[in-house]
Each structure stands twice: as structure tokens, then as C-alpha cells.
Design a protein around this motif. Sequence first.
Motif, PDB file in Angstrom:
ATOM      1  N   ASP A  93       0.848  -1.196   0.000  1.00 15.78           N
ATOM      2  CA  ASP A  93       0.000   0.000   0.000  1.00 15.78           C
ATOM      3  C   ASP A  93       0.884   1.247   0.000  1.00 15.78           C
ATOM      4  O   ASP A  93       1.616   1.506   0.960  1.00 15.78           O
ATOM      5  N   LEU A  94       0.800   2.024  -1.070  1.00 21.51           N
ATOM      6  CA  LEU A  94       1.592   3.248  -1.163  1.00 21.51           C
ATOM      7  C   LEU A  94       1.144   4.281  -0.136  1.00 21.51           C
ATOM      8  O   LEU A  94       1.918   5.166   0.232  1.00 21.51           O
ATOM      9  N   GLY A  95      -0.074   4.168   0.327  1.00 17.60           N
ATOM     10  CA  GLY A  95      -0.582   5.132   1.286  1.00 17.60           C
ATOM     11  C   GLY A  95      -0.117   4.907   2.709  1.00 17.60           C
ATOM     12  O   GLY A  95      -0.220   5.807   3.548  1.00 17.60           O
ATOM     13  N   THR A  96       0.411   3.709   2.990  1.00 13.45           N
ATOM     14  CA  THR A  96       0.834   3.395   4.364  1.00 13.45           C
ATOM     15  C   THR A  96       2.251   2.846   4.440  1.00 13.45           C
ATOM     16  O   THR A  96       2.716   2.531   5.537  1.00 13.45           O
ATOM     17  N   ARG A 148      -1.976   8.774 -10.817  1.00 16.40           N
ATOM     18  CA  ARG A 148      -2.542   7.856  -9.824  1.00 16.40           C
ATOM     19  C   ARG A 148      -1.517   7.502  -8.742  1.00 16.40           C
ATOM     20  O   ARG A 148      -1.860   7.365  -7.566  1.00 16.40           O
ATOM     21  N   ILE A 149      -0.262   7.348  -9.133  1.00 13.85           N
ATOM     22  CA  ILE A 149       0.786   7.067  -8.147  1.00 13.85           C
ATOM     23  C   ILE A 149       0.971   8.269  -7.231  1.00 13.85           C
ATOM     24  O   ILE A 149       1.105   8.131  -6.009  1.00 13.85           O
ATOM     25  N   LEU A 154       0.130  10.769  -1.771  1.00 11.31           N
ATOM     26  CA  LEU A 154      -0.122  12.104  -1.231  1.00 11.31           C
ATOM     27  C   LEU A 154      -0.342  12.107   0.279  1.00 11.31           C
ATOM     28  O   LEU A 154       0.188  12.973   0.989  1.00 11.31           O
ATOM     29  N   ASN A 155      -1.120  11.168   0.798  1.00 13.29           N
ATOM     30  CA  ASN A 155      -1.483  11.176   2.217  1.00 13.29           C
ATOM     31  C   ASN A 155      -0.644  10.227   3.067  1.00 13.29           C
ATOM     32  O   ASN A 155      -1.034   9.921   4.200  1.00 13.29           O
ATOM     33  N   ASN A 156       0.479   9.768   2.536  1.00 17.60           N
ATOM     34  CA  ASN A 156       1.358   8.886   3.310  1.00 17.60           C
ATOM     35  C   ASN A 156       2.237   9.753   4.211  1.00 17.60           C
ATOM     36  O   ASN A 156       3.252  10.299   3.792  1.00 17.60           O
ATOM     37  N   VAL A 163       6.241  14.596  -0.555  1.00 19.80           N
ATOM     38  CA  VAL A 163       7.437  14.996  -1.308  1.00 19.80           C
ATOM     39  C   VAL A 163       7.505  14.244  -2.635  1.00 19.80           C
ATOM     40  O   VAL A 163       7.756  14.832  -3.696  1.00 19.80           O
ATOM     41  N   PHE A 164       7.279  12.943  -2.595  1.00 19.89           N
ATOM     42  CA  PHE A 164       7.355  12.139  -3.811  1.00 19.89           C
ATOM     43  C   PHE A 164       6.170  12.444  -4.731  1.00 19.89           C
ATOM     44  O   PHE A 164       6.307  12.422  -5.960  1.00 19.89           O
ATOM     45  N   SER A 165       5.020  12.728  -4.128  1.00 17.93           N
ATOM     46  CA  SER A 165       3.868  13.133  -4.926  1.00 17.93           C
ATOM     47  C   SER A 165       4.160  14.428  -5.672  1.00 17.93           C
ATOM     48  O   SER A 165       3.837  14.573  -6.861  1.00 17.93           O
ATOM     49  N   GLU A 166       4.803  15.383  -5.000  1.00 21.19           N
ATOM     50  CA  GLU A 166       5.140  16.651  -5.647  1.00 21.19           C
ATOM     51  C   GLU A 166       6.131  16.458  -6.788  1.00 21.19           C
ATOM     52  O   GLU A 166       6.054  17.153  -7.812  1.00 21.19           O
TER      53      GLU A 166
END
Length: 215
Positions: A93-96, A148-149, A154-156, A163-166
Motif C-alpha cells: 500500500d503506497l498510502g501506508t 494515480r501514483i 499524497l497522504n502517506n 514529497v514524492f507526490s510533488e
Amino acid sequence: MPGDGTPPERLPLFAADPKPRRRRLWSGIIGVVIVAAAFGGIAGLIGGQLPGLVAAAVVGLPMLYVTLFAFRRRIWLEGTTLVIRTWGVRRVDLGTAPEVEVVVTDVRGTRTVGLLVNAGHRRRAVKLDLAVFSGTGGRELGPLELRRIADALLNNTDANGLVFSELLVAELRAEARGDAVAERPLYRLAAGAPSGRYLQRFPMQAVSRFVTTLD
């Protein structure tokens, strides 16, 4: 709709066309046979037939395993979860995920930029390739996949996924502006990695400093 029991959409993060994949498989197998035969032939000349066969097997079998592993590997995104299939199936899970890094690998001048995601289980990690560059050209995941990635990260808060989302959003903006490949963030990261090193890690702090330099 989320929460209505419908499974999340599965978004492939790999090339779906089977023909190029099969060509790469057979090219890899032929390469394995050539290398194994060369080592086996040298060992056979020195020690005889049995040592030659043993040497060919010792060299060829691990290479064959790696070739088949790469052929079987599939990766999808389901919601915020990466699904990786090789001989079995793993989910991350990329979010956690507790830790995320950017990694750049360099193999004979071809540089691959990806995310190394700690799965949280005995510190096993999954590498998600984002772009491959050779010279001043290359190929990247499509805008939908990158978006999507970025959303999944974003909320991890554990891994500072913002940072990686940006970074990925900056890549999407550069592409939307029509920037040349060599001017885009992922290429600049790849080009900035030291030469002569197979793998270079960029932890969150380094990625954060790089993101602050982007428009």
C-alpha cells in the motif's frame, strides 16, 4: 464508488503488448545459452565433459531464473495498493508504506528512475520503475499512471509521501508544458546520479531538496 463493495480499478503499470515481451524473453534465453555454453566449453577443455556441464549449469541456471523472473513480473495499481506478480502475488500500500526512496539504476548507459517502496514486512522492498532514459531520450509511465501514483502517495505521512507526490506532479507539469525530455525532473534526477554506480538512492530529504529547485 468507494465503499460500495466494488473492487478498485486495476491500472497496469507495465507494457501490455505481449510481442515485445516475448522477443525480450527469447533474446534473454539465447543470451543465457551463449554465456553458459562459453563457460561450459572453457571448463570442459580444462577438466572434461562433466566439469563443463557443471560450469554451464552453475552459470546458466541463475541467469535463466532472472530472465524468467523479469518475464513473469507484472505490476498493477489498485486504489493505493501496488499488486506485484512474479511466482506469487505481493501487495504494497503506497498510502501506508513506512519508507519510500527514489532510486536510479545505471546499466550500460541506460538509467532507470524508480521508487523503492518498503513493504513493511521484514523490510522487503518493491521497486516501481517510473522512467527509463538513454542519452537524451527515453520513455516514462503515462500521465494517468503518474497521476494515480502521485495521488496514492499524497497522504502517506509515515514516509513523507507528499514529497514524492510533488515530484511526480512536477513531472506531469513539465510534460504538459511540452518541455523536452532532458528538461523534465525525472531525467534531471537520472542525469545527476553519479556515473559508475549500479544503484543510487535518493532518500526523502534529498528528493525534498531537489523538488524545491523545480518550477
